[in-house]
Scaffold this motif. Sequence first.
Motif, PDB file in Angstrom:
ATOM      1  N   THR A  44       0.804  -1.221   0.000  1.00 57.84           N
ATOM      2  CA  THR A  44       0.000   0.000   0.000  1.00 57.84           C
ATOM      3  C   THR A  44       0.840   1.276   0.000  1.00 57.84           C
ATOM      4  O   THR A  44       0.289   2.369   0.025  1.00 57.84           O
ATOM      5  CB  THR A  44      -0.926   0.033   1.235  1.00 57.84           C
ATOM      6  OG1 THR A  44      -0.117  -0.002   2.410  1.00 57.84           O
ATOM      7  CG2 THR A  44      -1.891  -1.128   1.234  1.00 57.84           C
ATOM      8  N   ARG A  89      10.036   5.220  -0.656  1.00 61.14           N
ATOM      9  CA  ARG A  89       9.321   6.457  -0.991  1.00 61.14           C
ATOM     10  C   ARG A  89      10.102   7.673  -0.489  1.00 61.14           C
ATOM     11  O   ARG A  89       9.631   8.419   0.361  1.00 61.14           O
ATOM     12  CB  ARG A  89       7.929   6.466  -0.358  1.00 61.14           C
ATOM     13  CG  ARG A  89       6.897   5.540  -0.959  1.00 61.14           C
ATOM     14  CD  ARG A  89       6.401   5.944  -2.340  1.00 61.14           C
ATOM     15  NE  ARG A  89       5.943   7.304  -2.474  1.00 61.14           N
ATOM     16  CZ  ARG A  89       4.699   7.731  -2.234  1.00 61.14           C
ATOM     17  NH1 ARG A  89       3.780   6.884  -1.838  1.00 61.14           N
ATOM     18  NH2 ARG A  89       4.381   8.996  -2.394  1.00 61.14           N
ATOM     19  N   LYS A 144       2.406   2.954  -2.144  1.00 64.08           N
ATOM     20  CA  LYS A 144       2.203   3.932  -3.216  1.00 64.08           C
ATOM     21  C   LYS A 144       0.993   4.824  -2.969  1.00 64.08           C
ATOM     22  O   LYS A 144       0.874   5.885  -3.547  1.00 64.08           O
ATOM     23  CB  LYS A 144       2.076   3.227  -4.567  1.00 64.08           C
ATOM     24  CG  LYS A 144       3.377   2.618  -5.020  1.00 64.08           C
ATOM     25  CD  LYS A 144       3.252   1.950  -6.360  1.00 64.08           C
ATOM     26  CE  LYS A 144       4.586   1.320  -6.725  1.00 64.08           C
ATOM     27  NZ  LYS A 144       4.531   0.592  -7.969  1.00 64.08           N
ATOM     28  N   THR A 145       0.074   4.397  -2.086  1.00 59.92           N
ATOM     29  CA  THR A 145      -1.141   5.167  -1.826  1.00 59.92           C
ATOM     30  C   THR A 145      -0.932   6.260  -0.770  1.00 59.92           C
ATOM     31  O   THR A 145      -1.802   7.102  -0.582  1.00 59.92           O
ATOM     32  CB  THR A 145      -2.292   4.252  -1.365  1.00 59.92           C
ATOM     33  OG1 THR A 145      -1.940   3.672  -0.108  1.00 59.92           O
ATOM     34  CG2 THR A 145      -2.574   3.165  -2.386  1.00 59.92           C
ATOM     35  N   SER A 186       0.212   9.597   1.027  1.00 61.12           N
ATOM     36  CA  SER A 186       0.315  10.972   0.548  1.00 61.12           C
ATOM     37  C   SER A 186       1.223  11.791   1.461  1.00 61.12           C
ATOM     38  O   SER A 186       1.342  11.517   2.649  1.00 61.12           O
ATOM     39  CB  SER A 186      -1.090  11.588   0.550  1.00 61.12           C
ATOM     40  OG  SER A 186      -1.030  12.975   0.473  1.00 61.12           O
TER      41      SER A 186
END
Length: 153
Positions: free
Chosen positions: A95, A126, A97-98, A100
């Motif tokens: 998850t 990230r 990449k989701t 923010s």
Amino acid sequence: MSHLSARMAGQNGYKNVVVYAAGIKTWQKAAGTASAQSVVAPSGQDGTIDITVFEKILARNPDSIQLIDVRDKDEYDAGHFKPAVNIPTDDLEKTIKTLSDEKSIVFVCNTGAKSGEAYYMLEDLRPDLKKVYYLDAETEYKKDGTFKIKKPK
């Protein structure tokens, strides 16, 4: 912040440094109502959020952060911080990449071990997310949403 101060902060490994030139009262007011941006533990350990500041954020403005509990679902179900969402460390990579950068991200667990693992995973996978922290503390959660936080031994 002066260019010299910014350069010195960069040399010491600090990121997203905020200077409150107006003094300690301005800092305390911001720490209680602002996001977790740029708050590190007194030990200076990279990525940790100060326990006192974290508790103030939870009490005064919990919606200012993305609070992610990385414990297993059964541990989370037994008790957790009310605003926390559960993404176990084993599922985080799926998850990741989701997530923010709209709000600061704070990872929590029982001891700081899993939350630290999540922090370093995000740092590697990230690096575009700059406002990521973890709570390095011994935390006891109750089913009713109450909790106790202590510095790690």
